[in-house]
Design an enzyme around this catalytic site. Structure first.
Site, PDB file in Angstrom:
ATOM      1  N   TYR A 181       0.615  -0.983   0.033  1.00  0.00           N
ATOM      2  CA  TYR A 181       0.334   0.123  -0.087  1.00  0.00           C
ATOM      3  C   TYR A 181       0.679   1.213  -0.103  1.00  0.00           C
ATOM      4  O   TYR A 181       2.035   1.299   0.513  1.00  0.00           O
ATOM      5  CB  TYR A 181      -0.642  -0.138   1.347  1.00  0.00           C
ATOM      6  CG  TYR A 181      -0.085   0.201   2.250  1.00  0.00           C
ATOM      7  CD1 TYR A 181       0.141   1.357   3.577  1.00  0.00           C
ATOM      8  CD2 TYR A 181       0.117  -0.828   2.816  1.00  0.00           C
ATOM      9  CE1 TYR A 181       0.303   1.439   4.306  1.00  0.00           C
ATOM     10  CE2 TYR A 181       0.876  -0.804   4.354  1.00  0.00           C
ATOM     11  CZ  TYR A 181       0.831   0.531   4.720  1.00  0.00           C
ATOM     12  OH  TYR A 181       0.942   0.507   6.009  1.00  0.00           O
ATOM     13  N   CYS A 182       0.268   2.599  -0.857  1.00  0.00           N
ATOM     14  CA  CYS A 182       0.796   3.934  -0.872  1.00  0.00           C
ATOM     15  C   CYS A 182      -0.003   4.812  -0.557  1.00  0.00           C
ATOM     16  O   CYS A 182      -1.511   4.397  -0.056  1.00  0.00           O
ATOM     17  CB  CYS A 182       1.835   4.175  -1.681  1.00  0.00           C
ATOM     18  SG  CYS A 182       0.390   3.479  -3.127  1.00  0.00           S
ATOM     19  N   THR A 183      -0.091   5.576  -0.372  1.00  0.00           N
ATOM     20  CA  THR A 183      -0.709   6.710  -0.213  1.00  0.00           C
ATOM     21  C   THR A 183      -2.186   6.775  -1.284  1.00  0.00           C
ATOM     22  O   THR A 183      -3.204   7.064  -0.845  1.00  0.00           O
ATOM     23  CB  THR A 183      -0.591   8.424  -0.896  1.00  0.00           C
ATOM     24  OG1 THR A 183       1.085   8.891   0.169  1.00  0.00           O
ATOM     25  CG2 THR A 183      -1.204   9.188  -0.165  1.00  0.00           C
ATOM     26  N   CYS A 188       2.158   1.765  -4.766  1.00  0.00           N
ATOM     27  CA  CYS A 188       2.504  -0.557  -4.277  1.00  0.00           C
ATOM     28  C   CYS A 188       2.382  -1.007  -5.622  1.00  0.00           C
ATOM     29  O   CYS A 188       2.107  -2.298  -6.133  1.00  0.00           O
ATOM     30  CB  CYS A 188       1.199  -0.526  -3.431  1.00  0.00           C
ATOM     31  SG  CYS A 188       0.195   0.726  -3.637  1.00  0.00           S
TER      32      CYS A 188
END
Length: 252
Positions: A181-183, A188
């Protein structure tokens, strides 16, 4: 709060970058929008802020180009525009990884929806009974603001460090389901494609990233806030602007 903060990306082949930059910048300036748009041969990454009407007008205009018809933005609101100006920049990559063999414009990485991930975390395993491991692909200063409970955090200073970090730790993920996951989804997605490329199985990205998780769930299993790249600093699980917290304040 009347300002719409919009983020979106799309991996798609672009070969008319200088002319596209001029058209996009001209349209944004005409609508008095502010923010940053990155254009690269592999696609577009945008962060925009403004009132609802001009934001919608711009997105309708952009989606008239078939290459951007599939853009799925994440939205949050604020009292003021968190950008000082409007910039449209040409880059080699819309998210720098320096792995030229990874070409996300050629096909999307497998993804898991926010509600599904939340259910997996609540039940302690995925739908096939495998343990779920969350993998944070963001930089250390971002994870300082907040992250998923028990997520793997490599404390990297740059996304270019991710391939070496995952290579050194690969055995941790054997026989498990990995959700990166990322922002907003862009980092990701590249991370999952790279993990597939080195032979890892059962790897997914969180669809739409942290921001979409906040938008579509109640934020359970998240600790702290989410760092954002504008003057708001961070947003909370309600997607409202929130001051950045120190590690001690998060744990209090």
């Amino acid at each position: 709060m009347s300002i719409i903060n919009l983020s979106a990306y799309r991996f798609v082949s672009l070969d008319d970058l200088p002319a596209l930059r001029e058209r996009v910048l001209e349209r944004c300036l005409a609508l008095e929008l502010k923010g940053t748009i990155l254009l690269a041969p592999e696609g577009i990454n945008l962060f925009l802020a403004g009132p609802r009407a001009p934001i919608d007008t711009f997105m309708d205009w952009l989606r008239d180009d078939p290459r951007f018809a599939g853009l799925e933005p994440k939205e949050s609101i604020s009292d003021a525009v968190p950008f000082g100006r409007m910039r449209v920049r040409l880059k080699k990559e819309i998210i720098t990884m320096r792995m030229p063999t990874i070409r996300p414009e050629g096909g999307r990485a497998p993804a898991v929806k926010p509600a599904t991930l939340q259910r997996w975390l609540a039940q302690g395993h995925d739908d096939d009974g495998r343990e779920v491991v969350l993998l944070d692909t963001r930089n250390d200063y971002e994870t300082d603001a907040g992250l998923f409970e028990q997520a793997v955090d490599y404390r990297i200073a740059s996304f270019t460090e991710f391939p070496a970090a995952i290579a050194a730790d690969r055995a941790r993920f054997d026989n498990k389901t990995v959700v990166s996951y990322c922002t907003g989804g862009i980092r990701c997605e590249k991370a999952v494609l790279h993990m597939q490329d080195i032979g890892m199985e059962h790897v997914y990205q969180l669809e739409g990233g942290i921001l979409k998780y906040f938008e579509e769930t109640d934020g359970a299993h998240w600790r702290g806030t989410c760092f954002v790249f504008d003057e708001r600093g961070a947003v909370n699980t309600d997607l409202a602007p929130s001051p950045l917290l120190t590690s001690g304040e998060k744990d209090a």
